[in-house]
Design a protein around this motif. Structure first.
Motif, PDB file in Angstrom:
ATOM      1  N   ASP A 101       0.851  -1.192   0.000  1.00  0.00           N
ATOM      2  CA  ASP A 101       0.000   0.000   0.000  1.00  0.00           C
ATOM      3  C   ASP A 101       0.884   1.239   0.000  1.00  0.00           C
ATOM      4  N   TYR A 102       0.394   2.268  -0.662  1.00  0.00           N
ATOM      5  CA  TYR A 102       1.114   3.540  -0.689  1.00  0.00           C
ATOM      6  C   TYR A 102       1.430   4.059   0.703  1.00  0.00           C
ATOM      7  N   HIS A 103       0.578   3.797   1.686  1.00  0.00           N
ATOM      8  CA  HIS A 103       0.756   4.333   3.026  1.00  0.00           C
ATOM      9  C   HIS A 103       1.715   3.507   3.882  1.00  0.00           C
ATOM     10  N   ARG A 104       2.166   2.338   3.408  1.00  0.00           N
ATOM     11  CA  ARG A 104       3.015   1.497   4.260  1.00  0.00           C
ATOM     12  C   ARG A 104       4.409   2.109   4.394  1.00  0.00           C
ATOM     13  N   SER A 105       4.903   2.151   5.630  1.00  0.00           N
ATOM     14  CA  SER A 105       6.162   2.834   5.878  1.00  0.00           C
ATOM     15  C   SER A 105       6.969   2.088   6.931  1.00  0.00           C
ATOM     16  N   LEU A 106       8.043   2.726   7.390  1.00  0.00           N
ATOM     17  CA  LEU A 106       8.964   2.101   8.321  1.00  0.00           C
ATOM     18  C   LEU A 106       8.583   2.413   9.761  1.00  0.00           C
ATOM     19  N   LEU A 107       8.746   1.426  10.627  1.00  0.00           N
ATOM     20  CA  LEU A 107       8.701   1.628  12.068  1.00  0.00           C
ATOM     21  C   LEU A 107       9.716   0.686  12.699  1.00  0.00           C
ATOM     22  N   LEU A 108      10.708   1.262  13.362  1.00  0.00           N
ATOM     23  CA  LEU A 108      11.692   0.487  14.110  1.00  0.00           C
ATOM     24  C   LEU A 108      11.547   0.845  15.579  1.00  0.00           C
ATOM     25  N   ILE A 109      11.573  -0.153  16.438  1.00  0.00           N
ATOM     26  CA  ILE A 109      11.520   0.054  17.881  1.00  0.00           C
ATOM     27  C   ILE A 109      12.809  -0.486  18.458  1.00  0.00           C
TER      28      ILE A 109
END
Length: 906
Positions: free
Chosen positions: A711-719
């Motif tokens: 999806d266009y809205h999918r992005s990165l998240l690192l914790i």
């Protein structure tokens, strides 16, 4: 024996830091070292504070594993349809895609036809769509020079009038008596700049007079005009001091025209005899829709930022009733429903005695009793409804959904990103049979969906993320690192982790450019099911500082990004921020100390006489959004603060250089600088006494650069944290509200609004067994080098990089630079260089020189800076506080802001 060995290891890891195991198996985690940052008198030694720590109770067992429905990806083809934040939409009736951002619909008085105004990002979706009222089938699409809110049909059903917004025109169309098709009839250009940006329209009972609200007669003023429909000429004009006239409605019984001042707080009442402003009624922040009951004794207004509908006595011109539109069960500390429903469109249904209220952020239309404003029920809609209307016979309801089904996967192969791909929809509902009681239940279930998964888990002991505000946690410092404009696949498509859903063919900024991002993703927790909630930076920075984009901004950012002057500064003024404030004021309200590095959005917000500007570290290199100062320099400054013992309970760190800049430095060099900088910050924290008590969240502000197969809205998240699971790919469907809910629980804060209150806390990213091994930043593999764009002309020479998102086609440009003729076959099939250049407003072999392009950019820059208004506010604040230490680049930035210098040269 194995379980015992693991327990011994866990306790030894905890003992290795300055926490101490307690007799009952808990962990002693004491207060953080704090000095308050620059100018407040030095730092305490963390070791000296260890004996002051309050022991933690025993750790709780982790929450139960989530069901498969919580791990679904967006656009997986299943029902219900999921939004970026994992809310569901279950639109009633039949939903039909029209593309763009539809904002208004009107049903023909006799024909089975409805007309829809579309205000999408692309020229093709600036149109009027003619649709069959029964089937929803498209009959005709009339592409216009420009389009804005404002649509009305004359009583005879022979002429349709439509506002043209930026074009300054109100256009008229003849309506075919057989099938309702439109043919151009004429237009009138209204007085004022851009014709005052005509918006809402209203017609006299005989159709001889047309009234148009003017959104911007002059800067931040509104107005209205009276038009003779026979000659299409302007008869009379009136200006108002109320900002942004939007909705318009006639009250024949009192010979009045009522306007909603979208950027203000008033209903403006115009006496039609004298065509002067007779009164202004304070109704609350950002009124949008406006209508009357059957006898005209009451006016109803939807107050989008106030989350209420108000009733005004038209004789006394006083507010006589107010109704909050959110569910009472989702209440805040004051007992009122939590905000962020954003009521906007209204429709009074006389035959059924109903008042329909669009709730844009709840994806619903509420049904109220017009006499009491008490809720009767609701109707679920598509994503972000903008208007509702009902046919003359009362049988057919039409709802426009501004975002509809979203953008879907994005390859950028045709030069189009998510802004161009957003698919607005129109819902056709049988008003006679729709069950509004069941609909209300479904709406509540859709909104509550993300918050249901851990609803029964309660931890009375300790856990890294408590089950409720005030719960015990070993984490005392939260760091939010915000980067710029990348999709998941564009960076981590080549991650090579079996559990991660990635497409290596789309990784244009892969491991050789971003080694630290890859290493952190593999070593700590990486989400492959995380989404940004907006489509652009103007939304992203509001989401990340206010956890909401107001209805005003959602309806006007399209104008701004299409280069229309007059809207860019709005996002960081009163109508851009919600009434409840920002996350910074939320922290201040509950006594949580914070430090802001580099972010300017939200700094002008205030609580109890204190401005969030006080939280800004003015010694941060570049001060605010700066692409000329290397992110490495910024990171080394932050690292020096950490080594000096300075880390607040909450830190907001903007690292924007992966946005990339102009024609000087290659994009991959700037992204590599950003990657190394983030690595340096993590290295500094992980080698400090703070590490054992810190959680770092790393994400992007939006996804305009790159492609993604999900999806266009999918992005990165690192914790990243000792308490984050090592080598873990998290599949929990989440977006910004989930991150903020997690941070709030750690910091002991209640939710700000309905989004974070119902978000899924990211428990799945954390463990009760800390791993204190530090991180060492990996060196850059991509050095600084000049930009070598493969383009027939120097497009970037005319771009403005002083602030985020001033160049809407930058993502497509970066895709072409990275791939060009080397685009994989499955992506390049529809690539067309000529189409891309056309989308950028250029053409191959164009005669425009770089100087001409730069001149155009300077002209556009007069209104294109989304954060310039906030920058000017901070410049005034800094001028009043000469004691502030500001680096040279930041000082020059503030000086230019005070001078009103609009030169795009950094």
């Amino acid at each position: 024996m194995r379980a015992l060995a693991l327990s011994v290891v866990a306790l030894s890891l905890v003992s290795a830091c300055s926490t101490t195991p307690t007799a009952d198996g808990g962990v002693d985690a004491g207060p953080a070292t704090e000095d308050g940052g620059p100018g407040d008198g030095g730092a305490a030694d963390a070791a000296d504070m260890a004996d002051m720590r309050v022991p933690l109770p025993p750790f709780c067992d982790p929450p139960p594993a989530l069901p498969a429905e919580a791990l679904r990806k967006r656009n997986d083809g299943q029902m219900p349809w999921l939004l970026p934040d994992n809310r569901a939409i279950t639109p009633a009736g039949t939903e039909v895609e029209v593309g763009g951002f539809p904002v208004e619909a009107h049903v023909h008085p006799t024909l089975p036809v409805v007309y829809v105004t579309n205000t999408g990002y692309t020229d093709a979706h600036r149109s009027i769509v003619v649709m069959n009222l029964t089937t929803g089938a498209e009959i005709q699409e009339v592409v216009r020079t420009d389009a804005f809110f404002g649509l009305v049909i004359n009583p005879a059903g022979t002429i349709l009038y439509a506002s043209g917004g930026y074009s300054g025109k109100v256009e008229s169309y003849d309506i075919s008596a057989t099938d309702g098709r439109l043919s151009p009839r004429g237009s009138v250009t209204l007085p004022g700049d851009q014709g005052g940006y005509p918006a809402g329209l209203a017609l006299s009972a005989d159709g001889s007079r047309l009234y148009a609200a003017q959104f911007e007669l002059t800067l931040m003023d509104g107005g209205a005009v009276e038009i003779d429909t026979a000659t299409m000429t302007v008869l009379r004009t009136v200006s108002t001091t109320s900002a942004r006239g939007y909705g318009a409605a006639l009250l024949p019984s009192r010979n009045e025209l009522w306007l909603s001042a979208f950027a203000g707080r008033t209903a403006v009442i115009i006496d039609l005899t004298t065509f002067t402003v007779a009164a202004q009624v304070d109704v609350g922040s950002s009124p949008v829709g406006i209508t009357f009951n059957a006898d005209g004794s009451r006016a109803f207004l939807a107050i989008s930022d106030g989350d209420v509908v108000v009733a005004v006595d038209t004789a006394t011109r006083r507010v006589v009733d107010t109704q909050a539109v959110g569910e009472p069960s989702l209440a805040g500390m004051n007992g009122m429903p939590l905000p962020a429903s954003s009521p906007s469109g209204l429709w009074f249904d006389g035959p059924r005695n109903r008042l329909y209220v669009v709730r844009a952020n709840d994806n619903a239309v509420s049904v109220l009793d017009p006499a009491t404003l008490e809720p009767r029920g609701a109707i679920p809609t598509g994503w972000y409804p903008t208007s509702v209307t009902v046919s003359a016979d009362g049988n057919r309801m039409v709802i426009t959904n501004g975002k509809g089904r979203g953008a879907g996967p994005s390859t950028n192969s045709d030069g189009n990103g998510g802004k161009q791909r957003m698919n607005g929809t129109v819902s056709f509902v049988d008003a006679m049979s729709v069950d509004i009681v069941e609909g209300a239940r479904q709406v509540a279930a859709n909104v509550r969906r993300p918050g249901n998964y851990y609803a029964t888990w309660n931890c009375d002991g300790a856990f890294p993320v408590p089950s409720r505000p005030g719960g015990r946690t070993p984490i005392e410092h939260v760091v939010l690192i915000v980067k710029e404009n990348k999709t998941y696949d564009s960076v981590l498509g080549d991650l090579g982790v079996a559990e991660a859903d990635a497409d290596p063919s789309l990784a244009i900024y892969g491991e050789t450019i971003t080694p630290n991002t890859h290493a952190l993703a593999r070593r700590f927790t990486n989400s492959d099911n995380f989404y940004d909630d907006g489509e652009t930076s103007i939304q992203g920075h509001l989401w990340l500082t206010s956890l909401l984009v107001t209805d005003y901004v959602e309806r006007t950012w399209l104008e701004d990004y299409r280069g229309r002057p007059g809207f860019a500064a709005d996002a960081v003024t009163e109508m851009g921020f919600p009434d409840y404030g920002t996350f910074f004021t939320h922290l201040m309200r509950f006594g949580i100390d914070a430090r802001i590095y580099g972010e300017i959005t939200g700094t002008s917000s205030s609580y109890n006489g204190r401005f969030a500007m006080e939280l800004v570290d003015t010694r941060y290199p570049g001060l605010f959004y700066s692409l000329t100062v290397p992110d490495e320099m910024k990171a080394r400054y932050v690292a020096s603060q950490i080594r000096a013992g300075r880390l607040k309970p909450f830190t907001y760190l903007l690292m924007p250089r992966d946005h990339t800049g102009g024609a000087g430095l290659a994009p991959e060099s700037m992204i590599a600088d950003n990657d190394y900088a983030v690595g340096l910050v993590v290295e500094a924290i992980s080698n400090s006494p703070f590490w054992e008590r810190t959680a770092i969240f790393i994400l992007q502000d939006d996804t305009q650069d790159g492609a993604d197969h999900i999806d266009y809205h999918r992005s990165l998240l690192l914790i990243v944290s000792p308490w984050a699971k090592r080598g873990h790919t998290m599949h929990v469907h989440a977006s910004y509200p989930a991150v903020f809910r997690t941070m709030e629980l750690i910091l002991g804060l209640p939710p700000m609004n309905r989004y974070d209150a119902q978000a899924t806390p990211l428990y799945d990213a954390f463990t009760t067994t800390p791993d204190l091994r530090p991180y060492t930043a990996l060196p850059r593999q991509t050095p600084d080098r000049p930009n070598s764009a493969r383009l027939p002309i120097d497009i970037e020479a005319g771009m403005d990089f002083r602030g985020p998102d001033r160049n809407p086609n930058l993502g497509a440009l970066r895709w072409y630079q990275a791939r060009g003729a080397g685009v994989p076959d499955h992506v390049s099939a529809s690539w067309n260089m000529q189409e891309f250049l056309a989308s950028a407003g250029l053409a191959e072999g164009a005669e425009e020189t770089a100087e001409e392009l730069a001149a155009e950019a300077r002209e556009d820059a007069l209104e294109s800076a989304n954060f310039d208004a906030e920058l000017r506010a901070f410049a005034r604040y800094a001028a009043q506080h000469p004691e502030l230490e500001i680096d040279a680049t930041g000082r020059a930035m503030l000086d230019r802001a005070l001078r009103g210098d609009t030169d795009p040269t950094p």
